[in-house]
Design a protein around this motif. Sequence first.
Motif, PDB file in Angstrom:
ATOM      1  N   ALA A 250      -5.261  -2.905   2.503  1.00 34.55           N
ATOM      2  CA  ALA A 250      -5.850  -2.786   3.841  1.00 34.55           C
ATOM      3  C   ALA A 250      -4.965  -1.917   4.725  1.00 34.55           C
ATOM      4  O   ALA A 250      -3.826  -1.612   4.385  1.00 34.55           O
ATOM      5  N   GLU A 251      -5.505  -1.566   5.879  1.00 35.87           N
ATOM      6  CA  GLU A 251      -4.741  -0.915   6.948  1.00 35.87           C
ATOM      7  C   GLU A 251      -4.653  -1.922   8.077  1.00 35.87           C
ATOM      8  O   GLU A 251      -5.631  -2.568   8.416  1.00 35.87           O
ATOM      9  N   ARG A 252      -3.452  -2.054   8.614  1.00 37.97           N
ATOM     10  CA  ARG A 252      -3.274  -3.039   9.678  1.00 37.97           C
ATOM     11  C   ARG A 252      -2.157  -2.607  10.611  1.00 37.97           C
ATOM     12  O   ARG A 252      -1.043  -2.357  10.170  1.00 37.97           O
ATOM     13  N   SER A 253      -2.471  -2.505  11.871  1.00 42.63           N
ATOM     14  CA  SER A 253      -1.484  -2.182  12.911  1.00 42.63           C
ATOM     15  C   SER A 253      -0.651  -0.947  12.569  1.00 42.63           C
ATOM     16  O   SER A 253       0.563  -0.943  12.749  1.00 42.63           O
ATOM     17  N   GLY A 254      -1.298   0.077  12.050  1.00 40.39           N
ATOM     18  CA  GLY A 254      -0.591   1.311  11.730  1.00 40.39           C
ATOM     19  C   GLY A 254       0.127   1.311  10.399  1.00 40.39           C
ATOM     20  O   GLY A 254       0.749   2.300  10.028  1.00 40.39           O
ATOM     21  N   ASP A 255       0.057   0.206   9.672  1.00 42.54           N
ATOM     22  CA  ASP A 255       0.666   0.129   8.343  1.00 42.54           C
ATOM     23  C   ASP A 255      -0.419   0.120   7.272  1.00 42.54           C
ATOM     24  O   ASP A 255      -1.511  -0.414   7.484  1.00 42.54           O
ATOM     25  N   LEU A 256      -0.102   0.689   6.128  1.00 43.14           N
ATOM     26  CA  LEU A 256      -0.958   0.577   4.954  1.00 43.14           C
ATOM     27  C   LEU A 256      -0.367  -0.524   4.095  1.00 43.14           C
ATOM     28  O   LEU A 256       0.838  -0.535   3.834  1.00 43.14           O
ATOM     29  N   LEU A 257      -1.181  -1.474   3.676  1.00 44.24           N
ATOM     30  CA  LEU A 257      -0.703  -2.596   2.868  1.00 44.24           C
ATOM     31  C   LEU A 257      -1.102  -2.399   1.414  1.00 44.24           C
ATOM     32  O   LEU A 257      -2.266  -2.119   1.111  1.00 44.24           O
ATOM     33  N   TYR A 258      -0.122  -2.542   0.541  1.00 46.71           N
ATOM     34  CA  TYR A 258      -0.335  -2.411  -0.889  1.00 46.71           C
ATOM     35  C   TYR A 258       0.154  -3.671  -1.586  1.00 46.71           C
ATOM     36  O   TYR A 258       1.122  -4.298  -1.153  1.00 46.71           O
ATOM     37  N   LEU A 259      -0.508  -4.021  -2.677  1.00 38.68           N
ATOM     38  CA  LEU A 259      -0.032  -5.083  -3.546  1.00 38.68           C
ATOM     39  C   LEU A 259       0.599  -4.421  -4.759  1.00 38.68           C
ATOM     40  O   LEU A 259       0.007  -3.539  -5.375  1.00 38.68           O
ATOM     41  N   GLU A 260       1.794  -4.853  -5.084  1.00 36.91           N
ATOM     42  CA  GLU A 260       2.492  -4.296  -6.236  1.00 36.91           C
ATOM     43  C   GLU A 260       2.445  -5.307  -7.368  1.00 36.91           C
ATOM     44  O   GLU A 260       2.623  -6.505  -7.145  1.00 36.91           O
ATOM     45  N   GLN A 261       2.197  -4.805  -8.585  1.00 39.16           N
ATOM     46  CA  GLN A 261       2.093  -5.660  -9.761  1.00 39.16           C
ATOM     47  C   GLN A 261       3.172  -5.350 -10.771  1.00 39.16           C
ATOM     48  O   GLN A 261       3.620  -4.210 -10.885  1.00 39.16           O
ATOM     49  N   ARG A 262       3.523  -6.368 -11.522  1.00 36.88           N
ATOM     50  CA  ARG A 262       4.396  -6.196 -12.678  1.00 36.88           C
ATOM     51  C   ARG A 262       3.504  -5.675 -13.797  1.00 36.88           C
ATOM     52  O   ARG A 262       2.398  -6.166 -13.993  1.00 36.88           O
ATOM     53  N   GLU A 263       3.953  -4.695 -14.526  1.00 42.21           N
ATOM     54  CA  GLU A 263       3.113  -4.057 -15.553  1.00 42.21           C
ATOM     55  C   GLU A 263       3.378  -4.576 -16.959  1.00 42.21           C
ATOM     56  O   GLU A 263       3.183  -3.856 -17.915  1.00 42.21           O
ATOM     57  N   HIS A 264       3.759  -5.813 -17.072  1.00 46.47           N
ATOM     58  CA  HIS A 264       4.087  -6.314 -18.407  1.00 46.47           C
ATOM     59  C   HIS A 264       3.085  -7.367 -18.844  1.00 46.47           C
ATOM     60  O   HIS A 264       1.901  -7.212 -18.624  1.00 46.47           O
ATOM     61  N   ASP A 265       3.564  -8.448 -19.407  1.00 44.86           N
ATOM     62  CA  ASP A 265       2.699  -9.460 -20.003  1.00 44.86           C
ATOM     63  C   ASP A 265       1.721 -10.097 -19.014  1.00 44.86           C
ATOM     64  O   ASP A 265       0.576 -10.327 -19.341  1.00 44.86           O
ATOM     65  N   THR A 266       2.161 -10.381 -17.814  1.00 43.30           N
ATOM     66  CA  THR A 266       1.331 -11.162 -16.906  1.00 43.30           C
ATOM     67  C   THR A 266       0.552 -10.339 -15.900  1.00 43.30           C
ATOM     68  O   THR A 266      -0.463 -10.794 -15.397  1.00 43.30           O
ATOM     69  N   ASP A 267       1.003  -9.158 -15.573  1.00 41.67           N
ATOM     70  CA  ASP A 267       0.378  -8.331 -14.530  1.00 41.67           C
ATOM     71  C   ASP A 267       0.321  -9.053 -13.188  1.00 41.67           C
ATOM     72  O   ASP A 267      -0.558  -8.803 -12.378  1.00 41.67           O
ATOM     73  N   ASP A 268       1.256  -9.985 -12.957  1.00 43.16           N
ATOM     74  CA  ASP A 268       1.280 -10.727 -11.694  1.00 43.16           C
ATOM     75  C   ASP A 268       1.595  -9.799 -10.528  1.00 43.16           C
ATOM     76  O   ASP A 268       2.333  -8.825 -10.669  1.00 43.16           O
ATOM     77  N   TYR A 269       1.041 -10.152  -9.360  1.00 33.96           N
ATOM     78  CA  TYR A 269       1.445  -9.475  -8.136  1.00 33.96           C
ATOM     79  C   TYR A 269       2.864  -9.916  -7.814  1.00 33.96           C
ATOM     80  O   TYR A 269       3.194 -11.095  -7.907  1.00 33.96           O
ATOM     81  N   THR A 270       3.711  -8.971  -7.439  1.00 38.45           N
ATOM     82  CA  THR A 270       5.108  -9.292  -7.161  1.00 38.45           C
ATOM     83  C   THR A 270       5.479  -9.109  -5.692  1.00 38.45           C
ATOM     84  O   THR A 270       6.282  -9.864  -5.167  1.00 38.45           O
ATOM     85  N   ASP A 271       4.926  -8.070  -5.043  1.00 38.11           N
ATOM     86  CA  ASP A 271       5.304  -7.755  -3.676  1.00 38.11           C
ATOM     87  C   ASP A 271       4.104  -7.317  -2.860  1.00 38.11           C
ATOM     88  O   ASP A 271       3.158  -6.719  -3.395  1.00 38.11           O
ATOM     89  N   LEU A 272       4.191  -7.569  -1.566  1.00 34.50           N
ATOM     90  CA  LEU A 272       3.274  -6.992  -0.597  1.00 34.50           C
ATOM     91  C   LEU A 272       4.081  -5.907   0.097  1.00 34.50           C
ATOM     92  O   LEU A 272       5.169  -6.166   0.622  1.00 34.50           O
ATOM     93  N   VAL A 273       3.586  -4.671   0.059  1.00 35.91           N
ATOM     94  CA  VAL A 273       4.322  -3.543   0.606  1.00 35.91           C
ATOM     95  C   VAL A 273       3.620  -3.042   1.861  1.00 35.91           C
ATOM     96  O   VAL A 273       2.429  -2.745   1.833  1.00 35.91           O
ATOM     97  N   PHE A 274       4.370  -2.991   2.955  1.00 37.34           N
ATOM     98  CA  PHE A 274       3.892  -2.431   4.219  1.00 37.34           C
ATOM     99  C   PHE A 274       4.458  -1.020   4.302  1.00 37.34           C
ATOM    100  O   PHE A 274       5.668  -0.844   4.335  1.00 37.34           O
ATOM    101  N   LEU A 275       3.595  -0.030   4.316  1.00 40.21           N
ATOM    102  CA  LEU A 275       4.023   1.357   4.355  1.00 40.21           C
ATOM    103  C   LEU A 275       3.506   1.993   5.636  1.00 40.21           C
ATOM    104  O   LEU A 275       2.306   1.940   5.919  1.00 40.21           O
ATOM    105  N   GLY A 276       4.404   2.556   6.418  1.00 41.10           N
ATOM    106  CA  GLY A 276       4.000   3.227   7.645  1.00 41.10           C
ATOM    107  C   GLY A 276       3.006   4.330   7.341  1.00 41.10           C
ATOM    108  O   GLY A 276       3.161   5.042   6.344  1.00 41.10           O
ATOM    109  N   ALA A 277       1.979   4.469   8.154  1.00 38.49           N
ATOM    110  CA  ALA A 277       0.940   5.477   7.917  1.00 38.49           C
ATOM    111  C   ALA A 277       1.545   6.876   7.841  1.00 38.49           C
ATOM    112  O   ALA A 277       1.015   7.756   7.162  1.00 38.49           O
ATOM    113  N   ASP A 278       2.681   7.066   8.523  1.00 33.35           N
ATOM    114  CA  ASP A 278       3.350   8.375   8.479  1.00 33.35           C
ATOM    115  C   ASP A 278       4.197   8.532   7.216  1.00 33.35           C
ATOM    116  O   ASP A 278       4.787   9.582   6.980  1.00 33.35           O
ATOM    117  N   GLY A 279       4.258   7.464   6.394  1.00 30.78           N
ATOM    118  CA  GLY A 279       5.019   7.502   5.152  1.00 30.78           C
ATOM    119  C   GLY A 279       6.514   7.322   5.351  1.00 30.78           C
ATOM    120  O   GLY A 279       7.268   7.330   4.400  1.00 30.78           O
TER     121      GLY A 279
END
Length: 165
Positions: A6-35
Amino acid sequence: MGSFLAERSGDLLYLEQREHDTDDYTDLVFLGADGGRERRVKLPAGLSGRQITPALVGDTLYFVRQNGEVTAVTTAGKRLWSKATQVEWLGPPVVSGRRNALYLATAAGRVIALDRRDGRVLWRTKARTDPGGVPAELSLSGDALTMVYGYDTLEASGMDVGRGG
């Protein structure tokens, strides 16, 4: 690997996953729209990425697993609750702030309402024999919950959530 949430308050929100056996979500990343700025929030263990895309409502993420388990996690990474609904193959939730409820439906058109505070089941409609197809699409307007569902043909159904389904 990350997926846009999603986009929220000028930040882009990403969910990061582990790419191994479980593919679990590991982190919520807030990235400034300006990068230029990035903030990471560690998520609780066991949030499987093999499910529908979590829904963000306010400061709460709702993770829905195919087995019917729903987990609420704050954007600060705190697990609020996790409940087994006994209803499998739920689609993305819609939320009523007025009723403080979370509504989910199966591809066959069965609906369940959960309390947003603790995840307890408020009500559920009866099981259906139609196996369904793609996840039902829900929309909420006031106390009217409308869903489109079906396998071979699409059907529309409506209900008054104030009457408990």
